[in-house]
Write a protein that holds these residues in place. Sequence first.
Motif, PDB file in Angstrom:
ATOM      1  N   TYR A 269     -17.698   5.043  -7.753  1.00 37.74           N
ATOM      2  CA  TYR A 269     -17.073   4.403  -8.880  1.00 37.74           C
ATOM      3  C   TYR A 269     -18.293   4.461 -10.113  1.00 37.74           C
ATOM      4  O   TYR A 269     -17.914   4.692 -11.272  1.00 37.74           O
ATOM      5  CB  TYR A 269     -16.685   3.288  -8.518  1.00 37.74           C
TER       6      TYR A 269
ATOM      7  N   LYS B   6      -9.492   6.326  -2.047  1.00 34.27           N
ATOM      8  CA  LYS B   6      -8.539   7.276  -2.422  1.00 34.27           C
ATOM      9  C   LYS B   6      -8.093   7.080  -3.863  1.00 34.27           C
ATOM     10  O   LYS B   6      -7.616   8.289  -4.424  1.00 34.27           O
ATOM     11  CB  LYS B   6      -7.328   7.094  -1.533  1.00 34.27           C
ATOM     12  N   ALA B   7      -8.322   6.003  -4.610  1.00 37.36           N
ATOM     13  CA  ALA B   7      -8.041   6.018  -5.847  1.00 37.36           C
ATOM     14  C   ALA B   7      -9.155   6.623  -6.817  1.00 37.36           C
ATOM     15  O   ALA B   7      -8.567   6.812  -7.963  1.00 37.36           O
ATOM     16  CB  ALA B   7      -7.906   4.488  -6.459  1.00 37.36           C
TER      17      ALA B   7
ATOM     18  N   LEU C 177      -8.068   3.024   0.591  1.00 34.64           N
ATOM     19  CA  LEU C 177      -7.070   3.242  -0.465  1.00 34.64           C
ATOM     20  C   LEU C 177      -8.090   2.900  -1.767  1.00 34.64           C
ATOM     21  O   LEU C 177      -7.730   3.704  -3.131  1.00 34.64           O
ATOM     22  CB  LEU C 177      -5.854   2.312  -0.738  1.00 34.64           C
TER      23      LEU C 177
ATOM     24  N   LYS D  66      -0.327   7.485  -8.378  1.00 34.14           N
ATOM     25  CA  LYS D  66      -0.862   8.432  -8.425  1.00 34.14           C
ATOM     26  C   LYS D  66      -0.021   9.578  -9.145  1.00 34.14           C
ATOM     27  O   LYS D  66      -0.643  10.299  -9.993  1.00 34.14           O
ATOM     28  CB  LYS D  66      -1.345   8.797  -7.064  1.00 34.14           C
TER      29      LYS D  66
ATOM     30  N   VAL E  26      -5.015  -1.515  -7.266  1.00 34.13           N
ATOM     31  CA  VAL E  26      -5.993  -1.166  -6.229  1.00 34.13           C
ATOM     32  C   VAL E  26      -6.903  -1.953  -5.802  1.00 34.13           C
ATOM     33  O   VAL E  26      -7.511  -2.222  -4.739  1.00 34.13           O
ATOM     34  CB  VAL E  26      -6.947  -0.084  -7.094  1.00 34.13           C
TER      35      VAL E  26
ATOM     36  N   SER F  87       0.956  -1.176   0.037  1.00 31.73           N
ATOM     37  CA  SER F  87      -0.202  -0.020   0.052  1.00 31.73           C
ATOM     38  C   SER F  87       0.795   1.215   0.155  1.00 31.73           C
ATOM     39  O   SER F  87       0.531   2.337  -0.273  1.00 31.73           O
ATOM     40  CB  SER F  87      -0.898   0.020   1.303  1.00 31.73           C
TER      41      SER F  87
ATOM     42  N   VAL G 136      -7.812   9.770  -8.894  1.00 27.70           N
ATOM     43  CA  VAL G 136      -7.128   9.322 -10.118  1.00 27.70           C
ATOM     44  C   VAL G 136      -7.865   8.780 -11.368  1.00 27.70           C
ATOM     45  O   VAL G 136      -7.482   9.463 -12.315  1.00 27.70           O
ATOM     46  CB  VAL G 136      -6.103   8.165  -9.547  1.00 27.70           C
ATOM     47  N   TYR G 137      -9.002   8.161 -11.080  1.00 27.64           N
ATOM     48  CA  TYR G 137      -9.762   7.806 -12.145  1.00 27.64           C
ATOM     49  C   TYR G 137     -10.486   9.169 -12.827  1.00 27.64           C
ATOM     50  O   TYR G 137     -10.778   9.031 -13.915  1.00 27.64           O
ATOM     51  CB  TYR G 137     -10.731   6.573 -11.884  1.00 27.64           C
TER      52      TYR G 137
ATOM     53  N   PHE H 222       1.285   3.366  -3.279  1.00 28.26           N
ATOM     54  CA  PHE H 222      -0.137   4.173  -4.018  1.00 28.26           C
ATOM     55  C   PHE H 222       0.430   5.340  -4.621  1.00 28.26           C
ATOM     56  O   PHE H 222       0.163   5.887  -5.731  1.00 28.26           O
ATOM     57  CB  PHE H 222      -1.067   4.425  -2.826  1.00 28.26           C
TER      58      PHE H 222
ATOM     59  N   PHE I 268      -2.342  -0.037 -12.553  1.00 28.66           N
ATOM     60  CA  PHE I 268      -3.111   0.602 -11.190  1.00 28.66           C
ATOM     61  C   PHE I 268      -4.309  -0.232 -10.669  1.00 28.66           C
ATOM     62  O   PHE I 268      -4.451  -0.393  -9.435  1.00 28.66           O
ATOM     63  CB  PHE I 268      -3.315   1.916 -11.412  1.00 28.66           C
ATOM     64  N   THR I 269      -5.307  -0.513 -11.821  1.00 23.85           N
ATOM     65  CA  THR I 269      -6.278  -1.242 -11.404  1.00 23.85           C
ATOM     66  C   THR I 269      -5.949  -2.516 -10.589  1.00 23.85           C
ATOM     67  O   THR I 269      -6.805  -2.618  -9.804  1.00 23.85           O
ATOM     68  CB  THR I 269      -7.193  -1.301 -12.893  1.00 23.85           C
TER      69      THR I 269
END
Length: 849
Positions: free
Chosen positions: A845, A791-792, A788, A757, A781, A750, A795-796, A753, A777-778
Amino acid sequence: MKISYLLVALLFVVSCGTKKSNSTASNAPVSEIKSSSESLTEVDETPTVPEVYQASKTMLMDLIHTKLELKPDWEKAYLYGVATITAKPHFYSSDSLILDAKGMTINSVKLNGKELKYNYADDKLKITLDKIYSRNDQYTVVIDYVSRPNERETGGSAAISSDKGLYFINNDGSDKNKMPQIWTQGETESNSVWFPTIEATNQKSSQEVYLTVADKYVTLSNGKLVSSKKNSDGTRTDYWKQELPHAPYLFMIAVGEFKIVKDSYTRNDGKKIDVFYYVEPEWEKYAQGIFGKTPEMIGYFSKLLNYEYPWDKYHQIVVRDYVSGAMENTGAVVFGDFTYATDRELLDANSESIIAHELFHHWFGDLVTCESWSNLPLNESFANYSQYLWDEYKYGVQEADYNAEIEAKGYMQSAQAQGYHDLIWFTYENREEMFDGHSYNKGGRILHMLRNYVGDEAFFKSLNRYLTVNQFKSAEFHQLRIAFEEVTGEDLNWFFNQWFTGSGHPTLSISQRMEGNEVVLSISQKQNLKKFPLFRLPIQVAVVDDNGKNIYKVVVDKLENEFRFPVKGTLKTVIPDYQEALLAVVNETKDASQFIEQYYQSEKWRTRNRALNLGTKKIDEASSKLILDCLNDPFWGIRSIAIDKAARLKEGNREKAAAIIKELAVNDPSSSVRAKAINFISRAGLEGAEAIFTNAFKDSSYSVVAATLNALSELNPELALKHAEQLEKEADAPTILLTIGSLYANTGDSNKFDFFKENLTNGKATGFDELGLMNTFTSYVAVLNTELIEKAIPVYEYLKENGGTYTKMFIPQNINYILSTIKQRIDGTKDQVEVVKLKDIEAKYTKLL
């Protein structure tokens, strides 16, 4: 163009032997042997009536000249324009002009200063002229308009992801990692978004472009830059002029703070033409490495075709968020940002094939244009084949054949996934369907077969005739056939019927038997004859016996074919399709000893590759010797495969191979072979591996460094992580970041990360590199804790808004993967607090889809 349709495939030859042998492998006599069998099949000849027929567009008017006065509005993403169009009736007299004009505001239409009546609806501008004009009368209309590309509903396809036509990229400057820019994409019929025209491939027009921009910007368009005039309001007007006519879909403009790296090409008459490379400032120092072979390519293709490069300049520009792979706009070619590469990255891979592809279009597509989208292979098949021609010239025939086999497999995979159709396809539903593995890959292989059949001299003389007769006009495939017939004197309908207006490819079953002092070669055509033709396949067959190698010409034209060849002493091998030009599925049955022998009797990639793969199914002394010999083969592709095969060697030979492979890991000229050798050393657990890996981290090639990092992660994970962290600081290109990211994703640490990013939001990774890093990254994650995963989300969000074309294309798949992970966690926990938290994240998401 165009490489985007190949990306879709990532998700989820026929030889005519040559009349005149061009093989250098043997000086043996060539004999004529005829087939002894008859066709044994009955074919259903009931005619079928197609539901549609995609004909060439009827030419009511002829475009003659187009002058555009343009001024972009960055804030509104508008283009203010005045189009001055000179035209005349094609044959029949008329008092009206119909133009394509998509999503525009039309302010006025005038002729000789007088207002004309017009009707603008459904993206068609119908103008009533001041009188009836005959085909001998020219007239000029002036149209004042506004292009509003962002306000119209757009579509797209696998090959060209958007038909917006005119693109304002980061026009508000909100993304600090992306240089604001404007560019256009006309193919297939999208240029009428930014100027009114008759959008048809059988139209040709000369052009002038006056482009007014802020003085800090540079511009690019077709033709020569005649003048650049500063205006009193701080703007500048660049005047581009192209006197030679070309199709409307080839018009282009581009604007931005690009750096221009200047090069040139000298024609045979001594005249120099400008060859410039437009890139973003940080890529200026790499531009020569990326594009620097362009002048050599222009010279080579001009000589090969005996037709000097016909246009007045050749500029290339790399843009962001491009909707395709590249585009052959006349003298002003556009590339997606996947083209960017540092000098170190260029050691492993380059864009020479696509550069050659777009350049060759300037003869096949720009000079002579397919008269309809059904005839698109007249553009794309030749551009595809140029990649073979360049490889053959610059890197040798084995390199060309190696890449050609990839092209052939690409066609077959495309056809299996999307269906088979005629190469010249009059029954497509949407013209975008033409941009597939048939028009590109299959067409290129067909041209190679035609070259092998008629011979090099006749092939290139025929191309010259086709270009000369049809220059600055449009053409259909019959005109290509006629050019070949006029040069060779042979009726070639049989070839064009089965390959251009027929579907599929032959499936051949090949076997042999000895009868006395003769070998009998049996070749059966196994393809489905209800869908595909019974092919006529002129090929060459090599028979090797105690007397050496003899080459025979034969014609496979029946369902069942048998050919008899004399044998003196011991038959060592028979090599059907000795020239290796066939686009076919071939299933050949013969002893392993014959496959092994054919390696030593041929210089062709496919023959030798097949020998290595089929001759080593059983490991004995002969096959072991073959593997060891292949480790020292002159061609890197054979050495690379031999490294894989070496794992099957037994004691004694295994040690010999290990010693060779250790040497290859350090000194092989091919980075691909060095990387493959590193992988072998890791898998085999060879002595001294860590020392070899330590040295390999100093390799100039990123692919070798990446292979070393992967190998070390298996041997010593802790040490591998330390090297990865050091590479983070040293890496000057995104390629190595993918390997580092994969390593971090596998560990699930972790603490890494922020690595993802930073590198996904700093603009460093672009194109396929950005897409690959997002995919990594996917997967990373998906195994992290709930906090986290949440937290992603930013980014997306950033990638959805600011990512490149390919990244945006595949964000939904990545989001859905995360959502499936969240659902599994919801179903797998009884902690209601955690469930509530996960459902909240799930909703966030879902909004990204």
